[in-house]
Scaffold this motif. Structure first.
Motif, PDB file in Angstrom:
ATOM      1  N   MET A   1       0.842  -1.193   0.000  1.00  0.00           N
ATOM      2  CA  MET A   1       0.000   0.000   0.000  1.00  0.00           C
ATOM      3  C   MET A   1       0.886   1.256   0.000  1.00  0.00           C
ATOM      4  O   MET A   1       1.888   1.300   0.690  1.00  0.00           O
ATOM      5  N   ALA A   2       0.452   2.250  -0.771  1.00  0.00           N
ATOM      6  CA  ALA A   2       1.211   3.505  -0.763  1.00  0.00           C
ATOM      7  C   ALA A   2       0.969   4.258   0.544  1.00  0.00           C
ATOM      8  O   ALA A   2      -0.094   4.149   1.149  1.00  0.00           O
ATOM      9  N   GLU A   3       1.978   4.981   0.959  1.00  0.00           N
ATOM     10  CA  GLU A   3       1.913   5.763   2.203  1.00  0.00           C
ATOM     11  C   GLU A   3       2.166   7.221   1.847  1.00  0.00           C
ATOM     12  O   GLU A   3       3.079   7.522   1.062  1.00  0.00           O
ATOM     13  N   LEU A   4       1.382   8.111   2.454  1.00  0.00           N
ATOM     14  CA  LEU A   4       1.614   9.537   2.239  1.00  0.00           C
ATOM     15  C   LEU A   4       1.969  10.175   3.579  1.00  0.00           C
ATOM     16  O   LEU A   4       1.163  10.177   4.505  1.00  0.00           O
ATOM     17  N   LEU A   5       3.201  10.696   3.662  1.00  0.00           N
ATOM     18  CA  LEU A   5       3.681  11.342   4.893  1.00  0.00           C
ATOM     19  C   LEU A   5       3.562  12.850   4.705  1.00  0.00           C
ATOM     20  O   LEU A   5       4.089  13.400   3.725  1.00  0.00           O
ATOM     21  N   VAL A   6       2.896  13.490   5.637  1.00  0.00           N
ATOM     22  CA  VAL A   6       2.663  14.924   5.525  1.00  0.00           C
ATOM     23  C   VAL A   6       3.362  15.654   6.677  1.00  0.00           C
ATOM     24  O   VAL A   6       3.349  15.182   7.812  1.00  0.00           O
ATOM     25  N   GLY A   7       3.974  16.795   6.371  1.00  0.00           N
ATOM     26  CA  GLY A   7       4.644  17.595   7.391  1.00  0.00           C
ATOM     27  C   GLY A   7       5.491  18.652   6.707  1.00  0.00           C
ATOM     28  O   GLY A   7       5.315  18.935   5.521  1.00  0.00           O
ATOM     29  N   GLN A   8       6.427  19.250   7.441  1.00  0.00           N
ATOM     30  CA  GLN A   8       7.448  20.054   6.767  1.00  0.00           C
ATOM     31  C   GLN A   8       8.376  19.082   6.042  1.00  0.00           C
ATOM     32  O   GLN A   8       8.660  17.997   6.555  1.00  0.00           O
ATOM     33  N   VAL A   9       8.883  19.471   4.892  1.00  0.00           N
ATOM     34  CA  VAL A   9       9.778  18.591   4.135  1.00  0.00           C
ATOM     35  C   VAL A   9      11.058  19.349   3.794  1.00  0.00           C
ATOM     36  O   VAL A   9      11.008  20.476   3.296  1.00  0.00           O
ATOM     37  N   LEU A  10      12.193  18.708   4.108  1.00  0.00           N
ATOM     38  CA  LEU A  10      13.509  19.285   3.782  1.00  0.00           C
ATOM     39  C   LEU A  10      14.258  18.335   2.860  1.00  0.00           C
ATOM     40  O   LEU A  10      14.412  17.148   3.157  1.00  0.00           O
ATOM     41  N   ARG A  11      14.714  18.894   1.741  1.00  0.00           N
ATOM     42  CA  ARG A  11      15.494  18.090   0.796  1.00  0.00           C
ATOM     43  C   ARG A  11      16.513  18.985   0.123  1.00  0.00           C
ATOM     44  O   ARG A  11      16.537  20.194   0.373  1.00  0.00           O
ATOM     45  N   PHE A  12      17.355  18.402  -0.719  1.00  0.00           N
ATOM     46  CA  PHE A  12      18.433  19.176  -1.348  1.00  0.00           C
ATOM     47  C   PHE A  12      18.381  19.019  -2.869  1.00  0.00           C
ATOM     48  O   PHE A  12      18.236  17.922  -3.382  1.00  0.00           O
ATOM     49  N   ALA A  13      18.526  20.166  -3.537  1.00  0.00           N
ATOM     50  CA  ALA A  13      18.590  20.161  -5.003  1.00  0.00           C
ATOM     51  C   ALA A  13      20.020  20.340  -5.488  1.00  0.00           C
ATOM     52  O   ALA A  13      20.288  20.324  -6.685  1.00  0.00           O
ATOM     53  N   GLY A  14      20.948  20.524  -4.560  1.00  0.00           N
ATOM     54  CA  GLY A  14      22.357  20.708  -4.896  1.00  0.00           C
ATOM     55  C   GLY A  14      23.181  20.530  -3.644  1.00  0.00           C
ATOM     56  O   GLY A  14      22.684  20.024  -2.637  1.00  0.00           O
ATOM     57  N   ASP A  15      24.424  20.962  -3.709  1.00  0.00           N
ATOM     58  CA  ASP A  15      25.370  20.764  -2.606  1.00  0.00           C
ATOM     59  C   ASP A  15      25.556  22.083  -1.852  1.00  0.00           C
ATOM     60  O   ASP A  15      26.225  22.989  -2.352  1.00  0.00           O
TER      61      ASP A  15
END
Ligand code: GUN
Ligand code: ZN
Length: 428
Positions: A1-15
């Protein structure tokens, strides 16, 4: 089953070490869709809900969803001797470390510590480690068995050492080669597990052993090779005495084929110009272990200088020379070490070092350490108000970085709200 996690999200598009904090992407209200063990999509919660109405939704409110932490250099067999008082590297090894590692001849003891180690790591939000084991092949089996049972991506190797260690904690050049080859065949590429060639460091390996491991690595160049480099001045003087023909510490590895793009060197504090040049030319990784470097009294890693000259750098606890299992505490220590060198690491840089940077040091940055479609779904959900003092500091924040920094500096396992690995919820 797919899971959807909701909240603030932090990720990186570069270094962010190179580009600055603008390389980070922050959604104050975002969502991560997980399916089949991977991240399927990242975006707006309402849009993802509408597109995937059957996904199970977990709303983490204001908590921050990030890639799980990656610890690029640890010794799981040293779990029990963390915070052992009063010694510097060589005496610390002889007094505390080697007697404890001797106990891993007992497979039941190795299995018990491996279980405890992964439970401690997951409680801190660390979803991947790259560990040393002991000379005993059973210690490698115990590590991979415990990682596999939890569905973790994990890396480790049999520690090879055939001299300057007590009876009962020495292998030979031949047995180190043969045991490493056998363990590689048994574990490498099984589920999410990777075997890493692991000569402990030049003082505990004969030239014959380093040569044998160099030859084995040459036959399996896609594997990582990990060891220690230039951690403490006494150690460097010892290496000079043991390898009088070597140009410097790195040359004791280089001359036996133990330098290359898949080499991972722990510590790398007191480097000569020639060593820095060769490390960069080879594309090797350097792993900063700041709590260990303070605790054992090793020195101040030159993060700013090494990054500026184009070195690949990761972050790690170095348990049990390191004094905390937490990558939050480790980021705080990296910040403090950089401050002592006159350089303020930005929260975006610290977070990157503990996730994507550590993954890159292990050549896994295309699979773990970031949130992006196709990446493996290893996630940590971090409460940015986990204690009263952190909450009051975060409440004054004007942006994400000001809200995150108190947790970096003062957070611990109480800040870890949930942990997901391989798309499965392991906690929270
Ligand atoms: N150098 C060689 N072995 C070790 C170890 O176990 N810990 C640390 N910190 N340095 C080492
Ligand atoms: Zn180490």
């Amino acid at each position: 089953m797919a899971e959807l996690l909701v909240g603030q999200v932090l990720r990186f598009a570069g270094d962010p070490m190179v580009e600055g904090p603008g390389a980070a992407r922050h959604d104050a209200r975002g969502a991560v869709l997980v399916a089949g063990g991977r991240i399927a999509a990242v975006g707006d919660p309402a849009a993802l809900r509408a597109a995937h109405p059957r996904a199970r939704v977990t709303d983490y409110g204001d908590a921050l969803i990030s890639a799980g932490f990656v610890d690029a250099h640890v010794h799981y067999p040293q779990t029990a001797i963390i915070a052992s008082w009063g010694k510097r590297l060589i005496d610390w090894l002889n007094l505390y470390t080697f007697p404890e590692e001797m106990r891993f001849a007992d497979p039941a003891y190795a299995a018990a510590v491996a279980e405890r180690f992964f439970d401690l790591m997951l409680a801190q939000g660390t979803t991947t480690v790259c560990s040393y084991c002991t000379i005993h092949p059973e210690s490698v089996d115990a590590f991979f068995t415990a990682a596999q049972a939890r569905g973790l991506r994990a890396l480790a190797g049999k520690t090879c050492m055939d001299r300057n260690a007590p009876e009962g904690l020495r292998d030979t050049a031949q047995s180190a080669h043969d045991d490493s080859a056998r363990l590689l065949a048994k574990w490498h590429g099984v589920d999410r597990l990777s075997y890493v060639f692991t000569p402990r460091f030049s003082p505990t390996s004969s030239p014959e052993q380093l040569e044998a491991l160099g030859a084995l690595w040459a036959a399996h160049p896609d594997c990582l090779m990990q060891t220690h480099l230039s951690e403490q001045m006494d150690e460097i003087a010892w290496v000079r005495g043991l390898y009088p023909q070597a140009r410097d510490y790195l040359d004791t590895y280089e001359s036996f084929g133990l330098l290359g793009p898949n080499a991972v060197y722990g510590h790398a504090i007191h480097l000569e110009p020639r060593e820095r040049d060769r490390l960069r030319e080879a594309g090797a990784a350097l792993v900063h272990c700041p709590t260990s470097n303070s605790f054992i009294g090793s020195g101040l890693f030159d993060m700013a200088g090494l990054v500026a000259e184009g070195q690949r750098v990761g972050l790690a606890t170095d348990i049990g020379g390191g004094s905390s299992f937490s990558m939050l505490r480790t980021m705080a220590a990296a910040y403090e070490v950089a401050q002592l060198r006159g350089h303020a690491l930005h929260p975006a840089q610290l977070w990157w070092l503990a996730t994507q940077g550590a993954a890159r040091a292990l050549r896994l940055d295309d699979r773990i350490g970031n949130i992006a479609p196709g990446m493996e779904a290893d996630l940590v959900v971090v409460d940015l108000a986990s204690t009263p003092v952190i909450a009051q500091a975060a409440a004054r924040a004007g942006d994400l970085w000001q809200a995150l920094f108190p947790t970096i500096m003062m957070g611990d396992d109480r800040a870890i709200r949930a942990v997901w690995a391989g798309g499965r919820r392991l906690a929270g």
